[in-house]
Design a protein around this motif. Sequence first.
Motif, PDB file in Angstrom:
ATOM      1  N   GLY A 173       0.837  -1.198   0.000  1.00 57.98           N
ATOM      2  CA  GLY A 173       0.000   0.000   0.000  1.00 57.98           C
ATOM      3  C   GLY A 173       0.870   1.245   0.000  1.00 57.98           C
ATOM      4  O   GLY A 173       0.596   2.202   0.710  1.00 57.98           O
ATOM      5  N   GLY A 174       1.914   1.205  -0.801  1.00 53.95           N
ATOM      6  CA  GLY A 174       2.929   2.264  -0.730  1.00 53.95           C
ATOM      7  C   GLY A 174       2.732   3.418  -1.680  1.00 53.95           C
ATOM      8  O   GLY A 174       3.686   4.136  -1.997  1.00 53.95           O
ATOM      9  N   LEU A 193       0.822  -0.353   4.803  1.00 57.06           N
ATOM     10  CA  LEU A 193       0.047   0.882   4.956  1.00 57.06           C
ATOM     11  C   LEU A 193      -1.283   0.796   4.216  1.00 57.06           C
ATOM     12  O   LEU A 193      -1.989   1.799   4.087  1.00 57.06           O
ATOM     13  N   ALA A 194      -1.631  -0.397   3.718  1.00 60.92           N
ATOM     14  CA  ALA A 194      -2.772  -0.524   2.807  1.00 60.92           C
ATOM     15  C   ALA A 194      -4.102  -0.323   3.526  1.00 60.92           C
ATOM     16  O   ALA A 194      -4.281  -0.741   4.665  1.00 60.92           O
ATOM     17  N   GLY A 195      -5.032   0.298   2.834  1.00 54.84           N
ATOM     18  CA  GLY A 195      -6.382   0.485   3.359  1.00 54.84           C
ATOM     19  C   GLY A 195      -7.082   1.649   2.689  1.00 54.84           C
ATOM     20  O   GLY A 195      -6.468   2.690   2.452  1.00 54.84           O
ATOM     21  N   LYS A 196      -8.358   1.459   2.367  1.00 55.27           N
ATOM     22  CA  LYS A 196      -9.152   2.542   1.773  1.00 55.27           C
ATOM     23  C   LYS A 196      -9.192   3.740   2.715  1.00 55.27           C
ATOM     24  O   LYS A 196      -9.309   3.590   3.930  1.00 55.27           O
ATOM     25  N   SER A 197      -9.124   4.933   2.162  1.00 57.96           N
ATOM     26  CA  SER A 197      -9.173   6.157   2.967  1.00 57.96           C
ATOM     27  C   SER A 197     -10.476   6.242   3.758  1.00 57.96           C
ATOM     28  O   SER A 197     -11.551   5.895   3.253  1.00 57.96           O
ATOM     29  N   ASN A 238       2.766  -2.852  10.840  1.00 50.15           N
ATOM     30  CA  ASN A 238       1.443  -2.677  10.237  1.00 50.15           C
ATOM     31  C   ASN A 238       0.855  -1.357  10.719  1.00 50.15           C
ATOM     32  O   ASN A 238       0.946  -1.031  11.907  1.00 50.15           O
ATOM     33  N   ALA A 239       0.244  -0.628   9.798  1.00 46.60           N
ATOM     34  CA  ALA A 239      -0.448   0.595  10.203  1.00 46.60           C
ATOM     35  C   ALA A 239      -1.629   0.238  11.110  1.00 46.60           C
ATOM     36  O   ALA A 239      -2.243  -0.813  10.969  1.00 46.60           O
ATOM     37  N   SER A 240      -1.908   1.113  12.055  1.00 43.11           N
ATOM     38  CA  SER A 240      -3.137   1.084  12.836  1.00 43.11           C
ATOM     39  C   SER A 240      -3.500   2.560  13.058  1.00 43.11           C
ATOM     40  O   SER A 240      -2.963   3.437  12.380  1.00 43.11           O
ATOM     41  N   THR A 241      -4.376   2.839  13.982  1.00 47.59           N
ATOM     42  CA  THR A 241      -4.809   4.226  14.136  1.00 47.59           C
ATOM     43  C   THR A 241      -5.056   4.592  15.588  1.00 47.59           C
ATOM     44  O   THR A 241      -5.582   3.775  16.361  1.00 47.59           O
TER      45      THR A 241
END
Length: 295
Positions: free
Chosen positions: A9-10, A60-64, A104-107
């Motif tokens: 997801g770059g 970093l993948a994931g729909k906005s 892994n991205a998280s929030t």
Amino acid sequence: MERKVVLAGGTGFIGRYFQKKFLEEGYEVVVISRQDKHLSWLDHTGIVDALDGADILINLAGKSVNCRYNKRNKEEILESRIETTQILGNAMLACENSPPLWINASTATIYRHAKDRPMTEADGDIGTGFSVEVAKAWEQSLFAFKLPRTRQVALRTAIVLGEDGGVMTPYLNMVRLGLGGVQGSGEQMFSWIHIEDLFRIVLFLQDRPHLSGVFNCSSPNPVSNRELMAALRKNANRPTGFRAPGWMLEMGAAVIRTETELVLKSRWVIPERLQKEGFEFWYATLDKALKHIMH
């Protein structure tokens, strides 16, 4: 021997920045994305080959989340995070020599709406609602994989500030249009991080093989929405700006197809684990970050 990083997801705001920085650091960079010129998410063998012998995997993948939370968008937001994490986990299991670090991205949105105290990794309260459920499922899909040779890290990232995209573009547009007053009550907290510090956190974690688990990635100095808008007006040379009460934001959100949560939720997050480990932020204050980004 050349070092290698796999960026999943770059192609977004953070991914493009990370790609540039890793290339400057002398890494070979392999990008997995839905774009034709990169390694495809459907190419299991290609992903295994890319990961085998790599130094680090960053997903970093994931729909906005900058959209209306209707049924279709909700499904896409959740599935885009879980599915990609599972594809990577299965590829890691198939590697002979998997990367020693998977980030892994998280929030930081995983924590509750907080006006009473800051949220740390140790004593932060997990919130409720759609975005929190997504964050929880995202982290669970990462840590469900048992990878004895790989450290797994989830970055609970606050709102990322940088030059070429991200939230700076809509915020500055509002300020320049004279709409740079407080939003809602103005008391809600705004946790943020400069994109360069986020990249430096990745290198910091890579150099410390004893670290794994969840990390809050946010400046140690969050501000209120009132302070944020004042700082933006100052740096954009706009001394005044109209205030946007909650009801007006709700109307505007329907028009621009986004959610008021992105502005009205009080995100009060502190990077306690990173600070205890000795990480030093280059852009610890909003003023310093904005001066760098805008000038």
